[in-house]
Motif scaffolding. Structure first.
Motif, short mmCIF file in Angstrom:
data_model
loop_
_atom_site.label_atom_id
_atom_site.label_comp_id
_atom_site.label_asym_id
_atom_site.label_seq_id
_atom_site.Cartn_x
_atom_site.Cartn_y
_atom_site.Cartn_z
N ILE A 43 0.84 -1.21 0.00
CA ILE A 43 0.00 0.00 0.00
C ILE A 43 0.87 1.25 0.00
CG2 ILE A 43 -1.88 1.21 1.18
CD1 ILE A 43 -2.49 -1.44 2.63
N SER A 44 1.92 1.25 0.81
CA SER A 44 2.77 2.43 0.94
C SER A 44 3.54 2.74 -0.35
CB SER A 44 3.75 2.26 2.10
OG SER A 44 4.53 1.10 1.94
N LYS A 45 3.64 1.77 -1.24
CA LYS A 45 4.33 2.01 -2.52
C LYS A 45 3.57 3.04 -3.35
CE LYS A 45 6.49 -0.57 -6.29
NZ LYS A 45 6.75 -1.93 -6.85
N ILE A 46 2.25 2.96 -3.30
CA ILE A 46 1.41 3.93 -4.01
C ILE A 46 1.58 5.31 -3.39
CG2 ILE A 46 -0.97 4.53 -4.65
CD1 ILE A 46 -1.61 1.52 -4.42
N PHE A 47 1.61 5.35 -2.06
CA PHE A 47 1.81 6.61 -1.33
C PHE A 47 3.13 7.25 -1.73
CE2 PHE A 47 3.51 8.92 2.32
CZ PHE A 47 2.43 9.72 2.70
N ASN A 48 4.20 6.45 -1.79
CA ASN A 48 5.52 6.98 -2.17
C ASN A 48 5.51 7.54 -3.59
OD1 ASN A 48 6.81 6.40 0.27
ND2 ASN A 48 7.34 4.32 -0.37
N ALA A 49 4.81 6.85 -4.48
CA ALA A 49 4.74 7.30 -5.87
C ALA A 49 4.04 8.67 -5.97
CB ALA A 49 3.99 6.27 -6.71
N ILE A 50 2.97 8.85 -5.20
CA ILE A 50 2.26 10.13 -5.21
C ILE A 50 3.14 11.23 -4.61
CG2 ILE A 50 0.28 11.38 -4.24
CD1 ILE A 50 -1.26 8.71 -4.32
N CYS A 51 3.81 10.91 -3.51
CA CYS A 51 4.68 11.90 -2.85
C CYS A 51 5.87 12.29 -3.72
CB CYS A 51 5.16 11.36 -1.51
SG CYS A 51 3.88 11.32 -0.24
N ARG A 52 6.28 11.38 -4.60
CA ARG A 52 7.38 11.69 -5.51
C ARG A 52 7.00 12.82 -6.48
NH1 ARG A 52 8.65 6.58 -6.70
NH2 ARG A 52 9.80 6.53 -4.75
#
Length: 208
Positions: A43-52
């Motif tokens: 789940i946090s992988k999607i979060f990291n992609a958005i934050c990038r």
């Protein structure tokens, strides 16, 4: 079947010691295996992609390669911690048990939940929430495993791995592991003082 966990910051010799420990145990007629158990983001992988997209998660390029950083503060950091915690539950429930084999005498683990907590501290500057959320998992690992935290003087680490000098959050990682060691009374081994085989023998002496 016993589980040995080796934790600590980059450059202190975790992978080398895990590999040598596995070899030494095998030479003593024990079935053993080394496994890298740092879980993948879900789940946090999607979060990291958005934050990038907003510059909160980014890479810095160096001559030897690149390093990734997260700058998650306040509410953003709290959300990330919760998402990583959910990822950990997924990993612990569906993946971990397949990684730990019961047909061997020793499973030697290179990184797991302790390292996740330190990573979260580095990424969010928040140690309290990760410790609250992961506390039951940490205590379970301490009950069921022999855990060793490797440490080493910064100058010695850099002399062995020059790329560590480029890591701008390395001091924060050292601080995080120091907190974990003291809070849970985890045995520490100084790999700047002890050579690889000395460190391996210290662990082997306690586990067999």
């Amino acid at each position: 079947m016993k589980v040995i966990q080796v934790i600590g910051p980059d450059g202190v010799g975790k992978s080398t010691i895990c590999s040598q420990l596995t070899d030494q145990l095998s030479m003593n007629s024990y079935k053993s295996r080394s496994v890298w158990l740092r879980f993948n983001n879900y789940i946090s992988k999607i979060f990291n992609a958005i934050c990038r997209l907003f510059g909160k998660s980014y890479y810095e390029q160096y001559t030897w390669g690149k390093l990734g950083y997260h700058d998650y503060q306040g509410s953003l950091g709290n959300l990330y911690i919760i998402l990583v915690f959910l990822d950990h539950i997924i990993f612990h429930t569906f993946v971990r048990r397949s990684k730990i084999r019961t047909d061997v005498d020793f499973n030697v683990i290179d990184r797991y939940v302790f390292d996740t907590v330190v990573d979260l501290y580095v990424d969010t500057n928040n140690i309290r929430l990760p410790l609250v959320l992961f506390s039951s998992f940490i205590k379970k690992e301490l009950r069921e495993s022999l855990v060793y935290c490797l440490k080493c003087d910064y100058d010695i680490v850099v002399s062995r791995r020059s790329d560590i000098a480029d890591d701008k959050v390395y001091s924060k990682k050292l601080e995080g592991y120091k907190i974990i060691r003291r809070l849970y009374g985890i045995t520490s081994i100084d790999t700047g003082v002890n050579e690889v085989m000395e460190s391996v023998n210290l662990i082997k002496k306690e586990c067999i």
